[in-house]
Design a protein around this motif. Structure first.
Motif, short mmCIF file in Angstrom:
data_model
loop_
_atom_site.label_atom_id
_atom_site.label_comp_id
_atom_site.label_asym_id
_atom_site.label_seq_id
_atom_site.Cartn_x
_atom_site.Cartn_y
_atom_site.Cartn_z
N LYS A 162 29.34 64.34 39.54
CA LYS A 162 29.74 63.92 40.88
C LYS A 162 31.15 63.33 40.84
O LYS A 162 31.66 62.99 39.77
CB LYS A 162 28.75 62.90 41.44
N ALA A 163 31.76 63.22 41.99
CA ALA A 163 33.10 62.64 42.06
C ALA A 163 33.30 61.97 43.41
O ALA A 163 32.67 62.34 44.41
CB ALA A 163 34.17 63.71 41.84
N ALA A 164 34.20 60.99 43.43
CA ALA A 164 34.54 60.24 44.64
C ALA A 164 35.99 60.52 45.01
O ALA A 164 36.85 60.65 44.14
CB ALA A 164 34.34 58.75 44.44
N PRO A 165 36.30 60.59 46.31
CA PRO A 165 37.66 60.90 46.74
C PRO A 165 38.62 59.72 46.68
O PRO A 165 39.81 59.88 46.97
CB PRO A 165 37.48 61.37 48.18
N ALA A 166 38.13 58.55 46.34
CA ALA A 166 38.99 57.36 46.25
C ALA A 166 38.33 56.32 45.37
O ALA A 166 37.09 56.22 45.31
CB ALA A 166 39.27 56.78 47.63
N ILE A 167 39.15 55.57 44.68
CA ILE A 167 38.70 54.38 43.95
C ILE A 167 39.38 53.18 44.60
O ILE A 167 40.60 53.09 44.63
CB ILE A 167 39.07 54.44 42.46
N ILE A 168 38.56 52.28 45.15
CA ILE A 168 39.09 51.10 45.83
C ILE A 168 39.18 49.98 44.80
O ILE A 168 38.29 49.14 44.66
CB ILE A 168 38.21 50.70 47.03
N HIS A 169 40.25 50.01 44.03
CA HIS A 169 40.45 48.97 43.01
C HIS A 169 40.75 47.63 43.67
O HIS A 169 41.33 47.56 44.76
CB HIS A 169 41.63 49.32 42.11
N GLY A 170 40.38 46.57 42.98
CA GLY A 170 40.75 45.25 43.43
C GLY A 170 42.09 44.83 42.83
O GLY A 170 42.68 45.53 42.00
N ALA A 171 42.58 43.67 43.28
CA ALA A 171 43.78 43.09 42.69
C ALA A 171 43.38 42.34 41.42
O ALA A 171 42.32 41.70 41.35
CB ALA A 171 44.44 42.14 43.67
N THR A 172 44.21 42.43 40.39
CA THR A 172 43.93 41.73 39.14
C THR A 172 45.16 40.93 38.73
O THR A 172 46.28 41.24 39.11
CB THR A 172 43.58 42.72 38.02
N GLY A 173 44.91 39.90 37.94
CA GLY A 173 46.01 39.08 37.48
C GLY A 173 45.70 38.39 36.18
O GLY A 173 44.54 38.19 35.81
N SER A 174 46.75 38.03 35.46
CA SER A 174 46.62 37.28 34.21
C SER A 174 47.59 36.11 34.26
O SER A 174 48.77 36.28 34.61
CB SER A 174 46.93 38.18 33.02
N ILE A 175 47.09 34.92 33.94
CA ILE A 175 47.91 33.71 33.92
C ILE A 175 47.77 33.07 32.54
O ILE A 175 46.65 32.77 32.10
CB ILE A 175 47.47 32.72 35.01
N GLU A 176 48.89 32.86 31.85
CA GLU A 176 48.87 32.23 30.54
C GLU A 176 49.43 30.81 30.65
O GLU A 176 50.44 30.59 31.33
CB GLU A 176 49.68 33.06 29.54
N ILE A 177 48.76 29.89 29.98
CA ILE A 177 49.07 28.46 30.10
C ILE A 177 49.28 27.86 28.72
O ILE A 177 48.54 28.17 27.77
CB ILE A 177 47.92 27.72 30.82
N GLU A 178 50.28 27.02 28.61
CA GLU A 178 50.53 26.28 27.37
C GLU A 178 50.36 24.79 27.63
O GLU A 178 50.91 24.25 28.60
CB GLU A 178 51.95 26.54 26.85
N VAL A 179 49.59 24.14 26.76
CA VAL A 179 49.44 22.69 26.76
C VAL A 179 50.28 22.15 25.61
O VAL A 179 50.11 22.59 24.46
CB VAL A 179 47.97 22.28 26.59
N ARG A 180 51.19 21.24 25.91
CA ARG A 180 52.08 20.72 24.89
C ARG A 180 52.02 19.20 24.84
O ARG A 180 52.17 18.51 25.85
CB ARG A 180 53.53 21.17 25.16
#
Length: 377
Positions: A162-180
């Protein structure tokens, strides 16, 4: 002698699968695809400042439509059977093979290519969410009218065949944090802020973020590193990474604001520097209704209406959608291909039914035919 054959498809996939390369390092893959494009008679373009390659075939006169097909090229870096290595566990080897398969099928219909210009875009660095933006800078879709991608889907989303005519992807993000901060003796915890405790605060505070529950979203810490070999040292430094996802771009913006607020509160509570050092993200899908309708018709013509499924809504992301955000004239959609993929995307031992690639080739070839014949209303 025909250009298309199942043996050619099988051999191409086997080569790409056995030679994975990481984002921005797809050098041999670029050379391999370039050779295949040139052998098929394409006008080929590569880039001085990045990997990736595009091939044009057909009629690019001003009054003819231009349709582009995109395949992502890069592999993931992960542990496979105890060894860290590049690994095609997201299906990009299959995507490249299918797009080449379309080229070979079109070569067997030369009359069709008199009516349309077809661009084959092999894009680097999808896994780091940056390749699409780079190729937009190079103008690869400036003269494109319709743009189609394809992606293997896990069995949990789409059944094989089977196949779909669209993929409704979501928004994604990556946040990197440094503790000093400064280290302290284990006997004197009053002399510093324990970076493990600072990081734990961040983990717990992120888990208290509540947004509209009717829109899928998540925020979770995916990396937390602090301390060393000595257990009598209270560490002052730590690093964390946060993965955030939301089904809409609007909710993603709100989720980011909430994470920023958590980081700011940690700075106020602890005697440490807590800073965001790096962040990147991928926008949610912007699917064009015309492109989706044409893709649906192509699926119905090749697999049958009974094997045509509704658009797939997924929290996964893909930088394919940057093309339409940066170039609003583009009419684009990404096809979701059922292929009995398991255990799941990005699993180190991901497998799928390789015969399903022929369904993907047929669907995308039919899309090009519909455009060439002007049968897209």
């Amino acid at each position: 002698m025909t250009s298309f054959s199942k043996d050619k498809v099988t051999e191409t996939f086997a080569h790409l699968h056995a030679n994975p390369e990481l984002s921005w390092k797809e050098y041999e893959t670029t050379d391999f695809i370039k050779q295949k494009l040139e052998e098929a008679g394409c006008k080929v373009r590569v880039f001085d400042d990045c990997t990736g390659v595009i091939g044009d075939i057909g009629n690019f006169a001003e009054d003819t439509p231009v349709v582009a097909l995109r395949a992502d090229m890069d592999a993931l870096w992960q542990e496979v059977d105890g060894k860290l290595q590049a690994n095609h566990s997201c299906g990009h080897d299959a995507h490249m093979t299918m797009v080449l398969g379309v080229l070979w099928k079109l070569k067997d219909s030369p009359d069709l290519l008199d009516k349309i210009g077809v661009r084959f875009i092999f894009q680097p660095a999808e896994e780091v969410g940056a390749g699409a933006l780079k190729l937009v800078e190079h103008g690869v879709v400036d003269d494109v009218d319709y743009y189609y991608g394809i992606h293997l889907r896990p069995f949990q989303e789409t059944e094989n065949g089977k196949a779909a005519p669209a993929i409704i992807h979501g928004a994604t993000g990556s946040i990197e944090i440094e503790v000093r901060g400064d280290d302290a003796h284990g006997a004197r915890p009053h002399l510093n802020s324990n970076s493990v405790e600072v990081g734990t605060y961040l983990v717990n505070a992120i888990h208290t973020i509540y947004l509209d529950p009717t829109i899928p979203h998540s925020a979770k810490v995916t990396r937390f590193q602090a301390g060393g070999q000595n257990t009598n040292i209270i560490p002052g430094n730590a690093s964390l990474a946060i993965d955030i996802r939301a089904q809409t771009n609007e909710l993603m913006e709100e989720l980011q604001k909430q994470v920023y607020a958590v980081v700011n509160s940690a700075n106020e509570l602890f005697d440490s520097s807590v800073k965001i050092t790096h962040e990147h993200g991928i926008a949610a899908a912007c699917v064009d209704s015309d492109a989706q309708r044409i893709a649906q018709r192509a699926i119905e013509l090749t697999l049958g209406k009974e094997n045509t499924v509704e658009p797939i809504i997924t929290p996964g992301g893909d930088d394919f959608h940057f093309y339409t955000i940066k170039k609003p004239h583009l009419k684009a959609t990404m096809i979701g291909l059922g292929c009995d993929l398991g255990p799941g995307l990005h699993h180190p031992n991901m497998t799928f039914d390789r015969d399903a690639m022929y369904n993907g080739i047929d669907i995308m070839t039919e899309i090009v035919k519909l455009h060439a014949e002007g049968d897209v209303e």
